[in-house]
Write a protein that holds these residues in place. Structure first.
Motif, short mmCIF file in Angstrom:
data_model
loop_
_atom_site.label_atom_id
_atom_site.label_comp_id
_atom_site.label_asym_id
_atom_site.label_seq_id
_atom_site.Cartn_x
_atom_site.Cartn_y
_atom_site.Cartn_z
N ILE A 107 42.20 67.05 18.03
CA ILE A 107 42.90 66.24 19.02
C ILE A 107 43.74 65.94 18.19
CG2 ILE A 107 42.58 64.87 20.34
CD1 ILE A 107 39.03 65.19 20.49
N VAL A 108 45.01 66.18 19.47
CA VAL A 108 46.10 65.21 19.01
C VAL A 108 46.84 64.34 20.15
CG1 VAL A 108 49.02 65.66 19.31
CG2 VAL A 108 47.28 67.05 18.15
N TYR A 109 46.48 62.80 20.42
CA TYR A 109 47.24 61.97 21.38
C TYR A 109 48.58 61.83 21.65
CZ TYR A 109 45.70 58.03 24.06
OH TYR A 109 44.96 56.96 25.12
N VAL A 110 48.95 62.37 22.20
CA VAL A 110 50.43 62.21 22.62
C VAL A 110 50.87 61.00 23.45
CG1 VAL A 110 52.40 63.35 24.10
CG2 VAL A 110 50.57 65.08 22.75
N VAL A 111 51.36 60.27 22.70
CA VAL A 111 51.78 58.67 23.26
C VAL A 111 53.26 58.49 22.40
CG1 VAL A 111 51.05 55.75 22.73
CG2 VAL A 111 49.32 58.35 22.17
N LEU A 116 58.75 63.07 26.82
CA LEU A 116 58.46 63.97 25.75
C LEU A 116 57.19 64.60 25.84
CD1 LEU A 116 60.57 61.38 23.32
CD2 LEU A 116 60.92 63.95 24.41
N HIS A 117 56.42 64.68 27.19
CA HIS A 117 54.51 64.50 26.92
C HIS A 117 55.25 66.21 26.84
CE1 HIS A 117 53.01 60.51 28.82
NE2 HIS A 117 53.65 59.95 28.21
N LEU A 118 56.35 66.85 27.94
CA LEU A 118 56.07 68.31 28.19
C LEU A 118 56.07 68.78 26.40
CD1 LEU A 118 55.43 71.24 29.37
CD2 LEU A 118 58.04 70.42 29.54
N PRO A 119 57.27 68.43 26.02
CA PRO A 119 57.13 68.81 24.37
C PRO A 119 56.57 69.23 23.90
CG PRO A 119 58.86 67.62 24.61
CD PRO A 119 58.15 67.83 26.10
N HIS A 120 55.86 67.85 23.29
CA HIS A 120 54.60 67.24 22.19
C HIS A 120 53.19 68.38 22.28
CE1 HIS A 120 57.80 63.81 20.98
NE2 HIS A 120 57.88 64.64 20.80
N VAL A 121 53.12 67.72 24.04
CA VAL A 121 51.86 68.82 24.30
C VAL A 121 52.53 69.92 24.18
CG1 VAL A 121 50.05 69.03 26.42
CG2 VAL A 121 51.32 66.60 25.94
N GLN A 122 52.60 70.32 24.81
CA GLN A 122 53.24 72.71 24.34
C GLN A 122 52.92 72.66 22.50
OE1 GLN A 122 57.17 72.50 25.97
NE2 GLN A 122 56.93 74.06 27.86
N ALA A 123 53.73 71.71 21.39
CA ALA A 123 53.48 71.80 20.51
C ALA A 123 52.03 71.56 19.88
CB ALA A 123 54.36 70.83 19.58
N ALA A 124 51.51 70.88 20.64
CA ALA A 124 50.16 71.15 19.67
C ALA A 124 49.48 72.05 20.65
CB ALA A 124 49.25 68.73 20.96
N ALA A 125 49.71 72.16 21.73
CA ALA A 125 48.17 73.08 22.36
C ALA A 125 48.42 74.32 21.10
CB ALA A 125 48.80 73.44 23.88
N ALA A 126 49.68 75.09 21.12
CA ALA A 126 50.35 75.91 20.63
C ALA A 126 49.94 75.66 19.26
CB ALA A 126 51.60 75.88 20.69
N ALA A 127 49.29 74.83 18.49
CA ALA A 127 49.06 74.94 17.38
C ALA A 127 47.37 75.11 17.69
CB ALA A 127 49.22 74.24 16.83
N GLY A 128 46.61 75.19 18.52
CA GLY A 128 45.68 74.38 18.29
C GLY A 128 44.67 73.74 18.62
N LYS A 129 45.21 72.91 19.31
CA LYS A 129 44.36 71.14 18.91
C LYS A 129 44.22 71.13 20.60
CE LYS A 129 45.51 71.37 14.95
NZ LYS A 129 44.22 72.07 14.12
N ALA A 150 50.12 75.58 30.21
CA ALA A 150 50.51 75.56 28.00
C ALA A 150 48.72 75.08 27.43
CB ALA A 150 51.12 74.06 27.37
N CYS A 151 48.42 73.79 27.98
CA CYS A 151 47.11 74.03 27.94
C CYS A 151 45.95 75.21 27.91
CB CYS A 151 46.44 73.01 28.11
SG CYS A 151 47.43 70.97 27.40
N LYS A 152 46.25 75.31 29.70
CA LYS A 152 45.41 76.44 29.74
C LYS A 152 45.67 78.19 29.03
CE LYS A 152 44.54 75.66 34.54
NZ LYS A 152 44.63 74.98 35.43
N LYS A 153 46.88 77.94 28.91
CA LYS A 153 47.69 79.18 27.64
C LYS A 153 47.29 79.31 26.65
CE LYS A 153 51.81 82.13 26.48
NZ LYS A 153 53.13 81.79 26.23
N ALA A 154 46.89 78.49 26.17
CA ALA A 154 46.42 78.11 24.47
C ALA A 154 44.28 78.44 24.30
CB ALA A 154 46.89 76.85 23.48
#
Ligand code: NAD
Length: 365
Positions: A107-111, A116-129, A150-154
């Motif tokens: 799990i990645v907790y974006v804080v 910056l939530h969008l790019p960081h969530v996109q990066a985490a989701a694309a990494a399968g987290k 992004a989360c749905k897609k991943a």
């Protein structure tokens, strides 16, 4: 919130309820054997991560602090030493995609700041987290939607850091409203604010924060109205006051807004960056009232009912509780109550409040 304002919050130390039986998600490579803890990486090592989330992770039974994402090498070194985090689980914002190879992180907790939530969530989701993201979900509805997509897609789970959805005193008030213990809910008055310090901080920059007090703490008042009514507002009238046009050049200082709900409930809310002392709500019902003051602190929330009953339930660390719950959701593939859709709905309402301020008239939703 402002550093000093946050330190005034009363910390709770009670133990966290809930055990864990880790079964793993089908098709997802968990490093952890059954019964072990899910690895959480904190993205953004600012005030909230340092003072609340990292200590809370030490109290959870089904999570552990397994990784960090930071733009500051000195911070990385300090956190590695303090929490025993390995260099291979240490990332910069630009190397987050490499997490895909790291089975220690589930799990990645974006804080990070709101925009910056969008790019960081996109990066985490694309990494399968799986992703837990702080509030507000993003700075406008389109970006909030992209984040959820992004989360749905991943194919990963997304939860939003609405800690009061897990706080026992707030949830007792939800029960009072739902079960009509003191009659039908009719009116709600909710306020949250603090006198913000450092004029250079990101919270006062529109491109990073999206807005001022409303985005940061007004969202808690909105959550109160959402939790107590169980409804979406249908009509909003809002106004803003600025007493310091230099400091609050880019974002709102104090916002006051009224909302009508389908059941006829009417709510008055206020958020401010100009004054301390507002952090509670009062709900009026046909046979009395109930209130929490404070309602929004990290600990020590308490209140009363019109029949004389105190509302003062001992609570566990709110961040530990929300993370325990999210880990359970991941493990059992159960949807979280703090969904991305709820995050989008809140951003929509916040945007409607700004629209009403801008147009100088009520808006309907
Ligand atoms: P903070 O300023 O203390 O920390 C922000 C972190 O982001 C810092 O480590 C900073 O270095 C990093 N960062 C990365 N890029 C940055 C940039 N371009 N500009 C500024 N900082 C940058 O903020 P915080 O109080 O920890 O808030 C972070 C998030 O958590 C926000 O979304 C906020 O709304 C949320 N929050 C939630 C609660 C809660 O009770 N749930 C409380 C406080 C903050």
């Amino acid at each position: 919130m402002h550093e000093i304002g946050r330190r005034q919050f009363i910390a709770t130390t009670a133990a966290v309820a809930g055990g864990s039986v880790l079964t793993g998600l089908a098709g997802r490579a968990f490093a952890q054997a059954p019964g072990k803890k899910l690895g959480v990486a904190l993205c953004g090592l600012g005030s909230l991560s340092t003072n609340q989330i990292a200590p809370a992770l030490q109290k959870t039974r089904n999570c552990r602090l397994a990784g960090i994402v930071t733009g500051t090498p000195e911070k990385a070194e300090k956190w590695q030493k303090q929490y025993g985090i390995s260099p291979k689980s240490t990332y910069s914002y630009d190397t987050m995609h490499e997490m895909a190879k790291n089975k220690d992180i589930d799990i990645v907790y974006v804080v990070t700041p709101n925009a910056l939530h969008l790019p960081h969530v996109q990066a985490a989701a694309a990494a399968g987290k799986h992703v837990y993201c702080e509030k507000p979900l993003e700075i406008n509805t389109e970006r909030a939607q992209q984040l959820v997509d992004a989360c749905k897609k991943a194919g990963v789970m997304l939860g939003v850091g609405y800690r009061l959805q897990f706080e026992a005193n707030n949830q007792e008030c939800v029960r009072l409203a739902k079960e009509k213990v003191l009659g039908d809910l009719k009116v709600i008055d909710a306020n949250f604010g603090f006198a913000i310090g450092d004029p250079t901080q990101w919270r006062l920059k529109k491109d990073l924060a999206g807005g001022g007090s409303l985005m940061d703490v007004g969202i808690y008042c909105l959550q109160t109205t959402r939790m107590l009514t169980g409804e979406e507002p249908v009509w909003i009238s809002a106004t803003e006051v600025k007493t310091d046009a230099v400091k609050f050049k880019e974002v709102d200082e104090t916002v006051s807004w009224t909302m009508k709900f389908p059941s006829g409930v009417i709510t008055n809310c206020m958020s401010t960056y100009a004054a301390n002392g507002l952090a509670g709500f009062r709900a009026g019902t046909t046979r009395g009232w109930f209130a929490l003051d404070p309602a929004y602190f990290y600990g020590g929330n308490r209140g009363r009912r019109s029949d004389g009953t105190e509302i003062n339930i001992p609570v566990a660390d709110q961040f530990a509780t929300e993370l325990e719950d999210f880990a359970h959701c991941v493990i059992s593939k159960r949807p979280t109550k703090v969904s991305g859709e709820m995050g989008i709905s809140d951003v929509k309402v916040l945007m409607a409040i700004y629209e009403s301020i801008k147009k100088g008239r009520p808006v309907t939703l």
